[in-house]
Design a protein around this motif. Structure first.
Motif, PDB file in Angstrom:
ATOM      1  N   GLN A 124      67.213   0.330 -66.547  1.00 16.16           N
ATOM      2  CA  GLN A 124      66.317   1.058 -65.637  1.00 16.16           C
ATOM      3  C   GLN A 124      65.180   1.686 -66.436  1.00 16.16           C
ATOM      4  OE1 GLN A 124      68.213   4.631 -64.561  1.00 16.16           O
ATOM      5  NE2 GLN A 124      66.927   5.104 -62.812  1.00 16.16           N
ATOM      6  N   PHE A 126      62.496   3.760 -66.060  1.00 19.06           N
ATOM      7  CA  PHE A 126      61.781   4.733 -65.233  1.00 19.06           C
ATOM      8  C   PHE A 126      61.142   5.809 -66.129  1.00 19.06           C
ATOM      9  CE2 PHE A 126      64.142   4.459 -60.841  1.00 19.06           C
ATOM     10  CZ  PHE A 126      63.878   3.107 -60.793  1.00 19.06           C
ATOM     11  N   SER A 127      61.991   6.564 -66.866  1.00 17.15           N
ATOM     12  CA  SER A 127      61.496   7.739 -67.596  1.00 17.15           C
ATOM     13  C   SER A 127      60.494   7.372 -68.686  1.00 17.15           C
ATOM     14  CB  SER A 127      62.647   8.477 -68.265  1.00 17.15           C
ATOM     15  OG  SER A 127      63.613   8.838 -67.332  1.00 17.15           O
ATOM     16  N   GLY A 132      59.781  12.675 -66.857  1.00 12.77           N
ATOM     17  CA  GLY A 132      61.234  12.593 -66.708  1.00 12.77           C
ATOM     18  C   GLY A 132      61.603  13.189 -65.363  1.00 12.77           C
ATOM     19  N   SER A 133      61.731  14.530 -65.331  1.00  8.77           N
ATOM     20  CA  SER A 133      61.989  15.192 -64.047  1.00  8.77           C
ATOM     21  C   SER A 133      60.844  14.900 -63.081  1.00  8.77           C
ATOM     22  CB  SER A 133      62.091  16.710 -64.243  1.00  8.77           C
ATOM     23  OG  SER A 133      63.112  17.004 -65.150  1.00  8.77           O
ATOM     24  N   TRP A 157      64.397   6.696 -73.114  1.00 11.28           N
ATOM     25  CA  TRP A 157      65.778   6.933 -72.626  1.00 11.28           C
ATOM     26  C   TRP A 157      66.268   5.755 -71.785  1.00 11.28           C
ATOM     27  CZ3 TRP A 157      65.481  10.554 -75.810  1.00 11.28           C
ATOM     28  CH2 TRP A 157      64.677  11.675 -75.663  1.00 11.28           C
ATOM     29  N   SER A 159      68.659   3.444 -70.969  1.00 11.52           N
ATOM     30  CA  SER A 159      70.046   3.115 -71.306  1.00 11.52           C
ATOM     31  C   SER A 159      70.272   1.619 -71.142  1.00 11.52           C
ATOM     32  CB  SER A 159      71.013   3.834 -70.365  1.00 11.52           C
ATOM     33  OG  SER A 159      70.817   5.210 -70.438  1.00 11.52           O
ATOM     34  N   THR A 363      68.194  15.999 -63.886  1.00 12.92           N
ATOM     35  CA  THR A 363      68.920  17.147 -64.441  1.00 12.92           C
ATOM     36  C   THR A 363      69.583  17.990 -63.331  1.00 12.92           C
ATOM     37  OG1 THR A 363      67.024  18.639 -64.321  1.00 12.92           O
ATOM     38  CG2 THR A 363      67.235  17.319 -66.336  1.00 12.92           C
ATOM     39  N   GLU A 365      69.102  21.044 -62.774  1.00 12.47           N
ATOM     40  CA  GLU A 365      68.097  21.896 -62.127  1.00 12.47           C
ATOM     41  C   GLU A 365      67.380  21.130 -61.017  1.00 12.47           C
ATOM     42  OE1 GLU A 365      68.378  21.545 -65.445  1.00 12.47           O
ATOM     43  OE2 GLU A 365      69.139  23.535 -65.967  1.00 12.47           O
ATOM     44  N   ASN A 369      67.178  21.872 -57.070  1.00 12.16           N
ATOM     45  CA  ASN A 369      65.919  21.960 -56.319  1.00 12.16           C
ATOM     46  C   ASN A 369      65.997  21.124 -55.044  1.00 12.16           C
ATOM     47  OD1 ASN A 369      64.684  23.601 -58.159  1.00 12.16           O
ATOM     48  ND2 ASN A 369      63.318  22.047 -59.012  1.00 12.16           N
ATOM     49  N   GLU A 381      58.886  24.200 -54.270  1.00  9.40           N
ATOM     50  CA  GLU A 381      58.176  24.749 -55.422  1.00  9.40           C
ATOM     51  C   GLU A 381      56.718  24.293 -55.386  1.00  9.40           C
ATOM     52  OE1 GLU A 381      59.463  21.573 -58.802  1.00  9.40           O
ATOM     53  OE2 GLU A 381      60.431  23.517 -58.842  1.00  9.40           O
TER      54      GLU A 381
HETATM   55  C1  LIG Z   1      72.122   9.795 -71.806  1.00 10.92           C
HETATM   56  C2  LIG Z   1      70.866   9.603 -71.023  1.00 10.92           C
HETATM   57  C3  LIG Z   1      70.622   8.379 -70.441  1.00 10.92           C
HETATM   58  C4  LIG Z   1      69.440   8.171 -69.736  1.00 10.92           C
HETATM   59  N1  LIG Z   1      69.216   6.932 -69.200  1.00 10.92           N
HETATM   60  C5  LIG Z   1      68.038   6.672 -68.580  1.00 10.92           C
HETATM   61  C6  LIG Z   1      67.738   5.353 -68.110  1.00 10.92           C
HETATM   62  O1  LIG Z   1      68.530   4.419 -68.252  1.00 10.92           O
HETATM   63  N2  LIG Z   1      66.534   5.131 -67.556  1.00 10.92           N
HETATM   64  C7  LIG Z   1      65.618   6.114 -67.371  1.00 10.92           C
HETATM   65  O2  LIG Z   1      64.558   5.842 -66.825  1.00 10.92           O
HETATM   66  N3  LIG Z   1      65.870   7.389 -67.810  1.00 10.92           N
HETATM   67  C8  LIG Z   1      67.060   7.679 -68.393  1.00 10.92           C
HETATM   68  N4  LIG Z   1      67.328   8.953 -68.861  1.00 10.92           N
HETATM   69  C9  LIG Z   1      66.299   9.969 -68.723  1.00 10.92           C
HETATM   70  C10 LIG Z   1      66.625  11.080 -67.735  1.00 10.92           C
HETATM   71  O3  LIG Z   1      66.515  10.638 -66.396  1.00 10.92           O
HETATM   72  C11 LIG Z   1      65.648  12.227 -68.058  1.00 10.92           C
HETATM   73  O4  LIG Z   1      65.974  12.689 -69.351  1.00 10.92           O
HETATM   74  C12 LIG Z   1      65.736  13.346 -67.071  1.00 10.92           C
HETATM   75  O5  LIG Z   1      65.235  12.950 -65.827  1.00 10.92           O
HETATM   76  C13 LIG Z   1      64.970  14.601 -67.556  1.00 10.92           C
HETATM   77  O6  LIG Z   1      63.698  14.276 -67.949  1.00 10.92           O
HETATM   78  P1  LIG Z   1      63.137  14.760 -69.364  1.00 10.92           P
HETATM   79  O7  LIG Z   1      64.122  14.387 -70.414  1.00 10.92           O
HETATM   80  O8  LIG Z   1      61.728  14.248 -69.494  1.00 10.92           O
HETATM   81  O9  LIG Z   1      63.132  16.346 -69.295  1.00 10.92           O
HETATM   82  P2  LIG Z   1      62.031  17.262 -68.625  1.00 10.92           P
HETATM   83  O10 LIG Z   1      61.663  16.701 -67.289  1.00 10.92           O
HETATM   84  O11 LIG Z   1      60.930  17.485 -69.584  1.00 10.92           O
HETATM   85  O12 LIG Z   1      62.826  18.610 -68.375  1.00 10.92           O
HETATM   86  C14 LIG Z   1      63.058  19.565 -69.420  1.00 10.92           C
HETATM   87  C15 LIG Z   1      63.836  20.741 -68.832  1.00 10.92           C
HETATM   88  O13 LIG Z   1      63.050  21.380 -67.805  1.00 10.92           O
HETATM   89  C16 LIG Z   1      63.774  21.442 -66.578  1.00 10.92           C
HETATM   90  N5  LIG Z   1      62.860  21.198 -65.460  1.00 10.92           N
HETATM   91  C17 LIG Z   1      61.898  20.255 -65.385  1.00 10.92           C
HETATM   92  N6  LIG Z   1      61.266  20.332 -64.190  1.00 10.92           N
HETATM   93  C18 LIG Z   1      61.855  21.337 -63.498  1.00 10.92           C
HETATM   94  C19 LIG Z   1      61.662  21.886 -62.203  1.00 10.92           C
HETATM   95  N7  LIG Z   1      60.727  21.407 -61.393  1.00 10.92           N
HETATM   96  N8  LIG Z   1      62.462  22.905 -61.805  1.00 10.92           N
HETATM   97  C20 LIG Z   1      63.420  23.396 -62.634  1.00 10.92           C
HETATM   98  N9  LIG Z   1      63.661  22.919 -63.896  1.00 10.92           N
HETATM   99  C21 LIG Z   1      62.903  21.901 -64.308  1.00 10.92           C
HETATM  100  C22 LIG Z   1      64.784  20.307 -66.674  1.00 10.92           C
HETATM  101  O14 LIG Z   1      65.904  20.552 -65.835  1.00 10.92           O
HETATM  102  C23 LIG Z   1      65.141  20.322 -68.147  1.00 10.92           C
HETATM  103  O15 LIG Z   1      66.114  21.303 -68.400  1.00 10.92           O
HETATM  104  C24 LIG Z   1      68.496   9.212 -69.580  1.00 10.92           C
HETATM  105  C25 LIG Z   1      68.755  10.463 -70.159  1.00 10.92           C
HETATM  106  C26 LIG Z   1      69.916  10.660 -70.878  1.00 10.92           C
HETATM  107  C27 LIG Z   1      70.162  11.994 -71.498  1.00 10.92           C
END
Ligand SMILES: Cc1cc2nc3c(=O)[nH]c(=O)nc-3n(C[C@H](O)[C@H](O)[C@H](O)COP(=O)(O)OP(=O)(O)OC[C@H]3O[C@@H](n4cnc5c(N)ncnc54)[C@H](O)[C@@H]3O)c2cc1C
Length: 398
Positions: A124, A126-127, A132-133, A157, A159, A363, A365, A369, A381
């Protein structure tokens, strides 16, 4: 499909699968395991009966089962050895249901059965480093060139990318539209020239996810999933199935419940923990929560399948299953005392894997939401870039 009885299902499963014994121990969620062969053999052996994805149509590797038949098969499958299907989970649990909802007949015919039989692994994409979020901010672009699209950008990320044959890839096709509207979903063979997969090592020492660099990679328009500009809708289907635990069974000891005492409780018993009243209390609490978590996931997955429009239930299911995984991992690890700190100690790999559960698939969080806004009706938000053309937004200007 005619009515199915327990006896029928059991006797048919006995023809293709080995029964689970009290000593059966399997790895969970890919943690510490790089084994593709057991999963491949299991899926190849169950595809003709449609046992692993019973609700899919027969021609695609399912058996057109109703939700109640699906639940019965799921319950009885737990009596048999189902290996860790982590490498296959994106295809089985997320891409498959999304193709059934949004794919063309040809895409379903070409891709679903290889997914169900384990002959094709999907990942997948996506990220991205800055999305990410806030996934709707993805920047990897796809430009049309006749019957093809040219993709460039970076994912992270991802996987299973190093095992994958195909990726489902969210790309920006119209930067002049607001962020959610200019996106389109593609399928992309991972060996396409211009796609470079670089594995990253996690703290549990797995290297199961990767950065993926994409430079002028060409995708056929026939690999586009859904309409141009409808990528967000397809992505939401994929994510809702991910949160709800997918349209298929996971496998692995972590999912083994029901008929016999689950492996993790037997392990605690072997460590002598189960004789202590205080530990027993914790074990039963976690076991009960885990049962509720499983039913919640099942309900969310059934609702998503039945409505074709997955709702926020998957977020509740994901929060519960994350808590369950963590509680189990930390209890196993604590019960080993100081030996729990050793990398070959009991529950060590699960303990090192547990924090990632709160991040992958959205996540904690973000799930809260979603529940706050869509279930409790709390104010949303601030979303300042929602209606701004993406190429005029902060992210688009980077
Ligand atoms: C083991 C693992 C496997 C993964 N596999 C895949 C995959 O196969 N394909 C893929 O596409 N992605 C994958 N991911 C990515 C995963 O979906 C993202 O890491 C996740 O969505 C968070 O995005 P980010 O790491 O950019 O963190 P960020 O979005 O930068 O967030 C950082 C922190 O801020 C908080 N935050 C951000 N926005 C808000 C908000 N609006 N309100 C409150 N808190 C907030 C988050 O909760 C987090 O604590 C994987 C991640 C991991 C750890």
């Amino acid at each position: 499909m005619t009515e199915l009885t327990e006896e029928q299902v059991r006797s048919e499963l006995e023809l293709v699968l080995e029964r689970r014994s009290a000593d059966t121990r399997l790895t969970t969620m890919g943690a510490g395991s790089d084994d593709l062969e057991d999963g491949r053999q299991y899926l190849a052996g169950t595809v003709d009966g449609g046992w692993h994805v019973p609700t899919w149509p027969h021609e695609h590797g399912g058996r057109g089962a109703s939700p109640s038949q699906n639940a019965l098969i799921g319950r009885l499958l737990r009596e048999f050895i189902v290996p860790d299907l982590y490498p296959f989970a994106i295809g089985l649990g997320m891409v498959g249901p999304a193709l059934l909802a949004h794919g063309t007949q040809k895409q379903q015919d070409d891709w679903l059965r290889p997914i169900a039989s384990g002959s094709s692994i999907w990942c997948q994409m996506f990220s991205e480093p800055e999305a990410g979020s806030d996934l709707a901010n993805v920047a990897l672009k796809a430009d049309r060139d006749g019957d093809e699209w040219v993709l460039s950008g970076q994912k992270t990320w991802t996987s299973r990318a190093m095992w994958a044959d195909w990726a489902i890839c969210l790309a920006r096709t119209d930067p002049g539209q607001p962020k959610h509207k200019g996106l389109t979903m593609f399928a992309l063979p991972i060996d396409t020239p211009g796609v470079d997969v670089r594995p990253l090592t996690q703290m549990n020492r797995d290297a199961h996810f990767s950065e993926v660099f994409v430079e002028n990679a060409r995708a056929l328009d026939a690999w586009r999933i859904g309409d141009i500009g409808e990528g967000w809708r397809v992505a939401m289907t994929v994510l809702a199935h991910e949160r709800a635990g997918g349209g298929s069974r996971g496998g692995g000891d972590g999912n083994a419940r029901g008929i016999r005492v689950p492996g993790w409780i037997s392990d605690l018993r072997d460590l002598g923990v189960a004789e202590d009243r205080l530990w027993q209390n914790e074990v039963v609490k976690i076991y009960s929560h885990d049962g509720v978590s499983r039913w919640t996931s099942q309900r969310a997955a059934d609702e998503a399948r039945a409505s074709g429009a997955p709702g926020p239930a998957g977020s509740g299911a994901k929060l519960r299953s994350v808590k369950s995984y963590k509680d189990r991992a930390y209890l196993s690890n604590r019960s080993a005392g100081c030996y729990g700190m050793l990398s070959d100690g009991h529950g060590y790999i699960e303990t090192m894997t547990a924090p990632s559960m709160s991040i992958r698939g959205g996540t904690d969080e973000i799930q809260r939401n979603i529940l706050g806004e869509r279930v409790l009706g709390l104010p949303g938000e601030p979303r300042l870039d929602r209606d701004v053309p993406w190429n005029e937004s902060r992210r688009g200007l980077l």
